[in-house]
Scaffold this motif. Structure first.
Motif: not given
Length: 339
Positions: A130-136, A244-245, A223-227, A237-242
């Motif tokens: 979640a932190a990586f996605i927000a930062a990215g 991923n989850v 995560a550094v690779d997959s994000i 962000p919503f599609i990326v996060f959900t």
């Protein structure tokens, strides 16, 4: 109405409540007592998580235009973006399984405690990602050129996966593990499913916590690779996060379902490396199109999905057609060599 990344805040809250509820149900009800996860149970849970992801995907197909009318995507495009992102994350998570197998074998983790390690490992993974996605997402919105860094990193990672495919992993050489051992004593033996125990009034960590620590560290690396890979599919962000989850939540069941089969697909790692290079190249190509006067260019999501599925299929079929022969001089392949 309060929104976050264009999505009503209540939808974010409902989704997070669903995730927490499923995690509580998993650990508090179905795995309240430590036990070895058998193939039937693992396959059942894998089917449940995949079904839930597909139901959520159907919801995006049907309701995306209503919940996010200002989105750059139509409902069908958003649905395809989620499905493609979910598939990429699911495929890349197979690499996690290779590492988990080696880590559990190295620390000789009893089978009945492996689920507990993976459960808390995935809770940590959700927070980190979640932190990586927000930062990215913030970086891509503020500095469009960072897409070149993400894309280049994925291409380099794909190449390294091929070149360093057989590199062994030694948890004891990990700097985090070595630092922790200096900070806190570690018991030589397991104490049931406890991560910590007290001996003569002093707090000790158990080997189970050391295993968890390495699993968390490993997921951060993955995560550094997959994000960046999923940001190559969509920047929403919503599609990326959900997506991923859902991929992460199904990782435990996937581990127990296919842990005994991963050695059969020895070319899969090459397929995953090719996928990383493809999505990295797609990011660079899209940026080039925007920079050279074509700001509305979008690489078709359906084409991305088809290419990714094709790469996975080819690598798995090749694994079956061209079996990896064991080294006769050395005898049967060890677990590490089979990876």
């Amino acid at each position: 109405m309060i929104e976050l990344a264009g999505i009503p805040i209540w939808i974010w809250g409902t989704f997070l409540a669903f995730v927490l509820g499923m995690l509580a149900l998993d650990l508090g009800v179905f795995h309240k007592q430590a036990h070895e996860v058998k193939m039937k149970e693992a396959l059942t849970w894998s089917a449940v998580w995949i079904a839930l992801a597909l139901v959520f995907n159907a919801g995006i197909y049907m309701f995306w235009d209503r919940i996010y009318p200002s989105s750059q995507y139509t409902s069908s495009e958003a649905g395809l973006a989620f499905l493609t992102g979910y598939l990429v994350e699911k495929a890349l998570s197979v690499d996690n399984i290779f590492v988990f197998l080696m880590v559990f074998a190295y620390f000789q983790v009893p089978a009945k405690y492996q689920h507990r390690v993976l459960f808390w490992g995935i809770v940590g993974a959700l927070l980190f990602r979640a932190a990586f996605i927000a930062a990215g997402s913030a970086l891509l919105q503020q500095f469009a050129w960072t897409v070149l860094i993400f894309g280049g990193f994925l291409i380099i990672t794909g190449v390294k996966m091929i070149v360093l495919k057989d590199k062994e992993i030694d948890p004891e050489k990990n700097p985090i593990i070595r630092l922790f051992r200096k900070m806190m004593p570690v018991t030589p033996d397991y104490h049931g499913q406890k991560f910590f125990t007290r001996i003569d009034g002093r707090l000790w960590a158990t080997p189970l916590f050391i295993t968890l620590l390495f699993v968390e560290f490993t997921d951060i690396i993955f995560a550094v690779d997959s994000i960046p890979a999923i940001f190559a599919i969509t920047k929403d962000p919503f599609i990326v996060f959900t997506s991923n989850v859902f991929a992460i939540l199904g990782l435990r069941a996937l581990f127990f379902a296919i842990s005994g089969l991963v050695g059969m697909f020895h070319y899969l790692s090459y397929g995953l490396a090719t996928i990383l290079m493809f999505v990295g190249g797609k990011m660079v190509w899209t940026y080039y199109q925007h920079a050279t006067g074509n700001p509305d260019y979008k690489f078709p999501i359906a084409v991305s999905l088809g290419i990714i599925v094709g790469i996975l299929a080819v690598s798995m079929v090749a694994s079956k057609l061209f079996k990896k022969e064991p080294d006769v001089a050395k005898g049967p392949l060890t677990l590490e060599e089979a990876k």
